[in-house]
Design a protein around this motif. Structure first.
Motif, short mmCIF file in Angstrom:
data_model
loop_
_atom_site.label_atom_id
_atom_site.label_comp_id
_atom_site.label_asym_id
_atom_site.label_seq_id
_atom_site.Cartn_x
_atom_site.Cartn_y
_atom_site.Cartn_z
N SER A 12 -3.86 -1.44 -13.19
CA SER A 12 -5.18 -2.07 -13.07
C SER A 12 -6.17 -1.39 -14.02
N PRO A 13 -6.97 -2.18 -14.74
CA PRO A 13 -7.96 -1.59 -15.66
C PRO A 13 -8.93 -0.63 -14.96
N VAL A 14 -9.19 -0.84 -13.67
CA VAL A 14 -10.10 0.05 -12.93
C VAL A 14 -9.33 1.17 -12.22
N GLY A 15 -8.03 1.25 -12.44
CA GLY A 15 -7.22 2.26 -11.77
C GLY A 15 -7.02 1.89 -10.32
N LEU A 16 -6.82 2.89 -9.49
CA LEU A 16 -6.64 2.64 -8.06
C LEU A 16 -8.01 2.82 -7.40
N ALA A 21 -7.41 -0.68 -4.76
CA ALA A 21 -7.25 0.34 -3.72
C ALA A 21 -7.30 -0.29 -2.33
N ALA A 22 -8.18 -1.26 -2.14
CA ALA A 22 -8.28 -1.94 -0.84
C ALA A 22 -6.98 -2.67 -0.51
N ARG A 23 -6.40 -3.36 -1.49
CA ARG A 23 -5.12 -4.05 -1.28
C ARG A 23 -4.02 -3.04 -0.94
N GLU A 82 4.31 -2.80 -6.48
CA GLU A 82 3.88 -4.04 -7.11
C GLU A 82 2.36 -4.11 -7.20
N ILE A 83 1.68 -3.71 -6.12
CA ILE A 83 0.21 -3.69 -6.12
C ILE A 83 -0.31 -2.73 -7.19
N ALA A 84 0.25 -1.52 -7.24
CA ALA A 84 -0.21 -0.51 -8.20
C ALA A 84 0.09 -0.91 -9.64
N ALA A 85 1.19 -1.61 -9.86
CA ALA A 85 1.61 -1.97 -11.22
C ALA A 85 1.04 -3.29 -11.72
N THR A 86 0.23 -3.94 -10.89
CA THR A 86 -0.38 -5.23 -11.29
C THR A 86 -1.68 -4.97 -12.04
N PRO A 87 -1.78 -5.51 -13.26
CA PRO A 87 -3.03 -5.31 -14.03
C PRO A 87 -4.23 -6.01 -13.41
#
Length: 87
Positions: A12-16, A21-23, A82-87
């Motif tokens: 994600s461009p904003v990081g975690l 982070a909420a997801r 998957e959540i962490a690796a999604t842009p």
């Protein structure tokens, strides 16, 4: 009891932070077991705590280590990765 670990690069461009982070925390909170997140060389924090996850300050392109202990740990890690690796 099943224990699993996964290393993931945050995309994600904003990081975690914020929405990703909420997801991440919401998904981790649905797991009936222990879930933790850490930087590769740092101390782990509960993945179910929004404040703890945000306090890690993980940015785009950085690696995280997610661990889960309990029934269905591998499936949960697939989902969190998957959540962490999604842009």
């Amino acid at each position: 009891m099943s224990r699993a670990e996964r290393r993931v690069t945050v995309a994600s461009p904003v990081g975690l932070h914020a929405r990703p982070a909420a997801r991440f925390v919401t998904a981790a909170s649905e797991f009936d077991g222990e879930v933790r997140i850490a930087r590769p060389s740092g101390a782990s924090v509960p993945a179910t705590s929004m404040l703890a996850v945000l306090a890690l300050g993980v940015r785009c392109g950085e690696e995280i280590v997610i661990t889960a202990e309990g029934e269905g740990a591998e499936e949960l890690l697939d989902r969190l990765a998957e959540i962490a690796a999604t842009p």
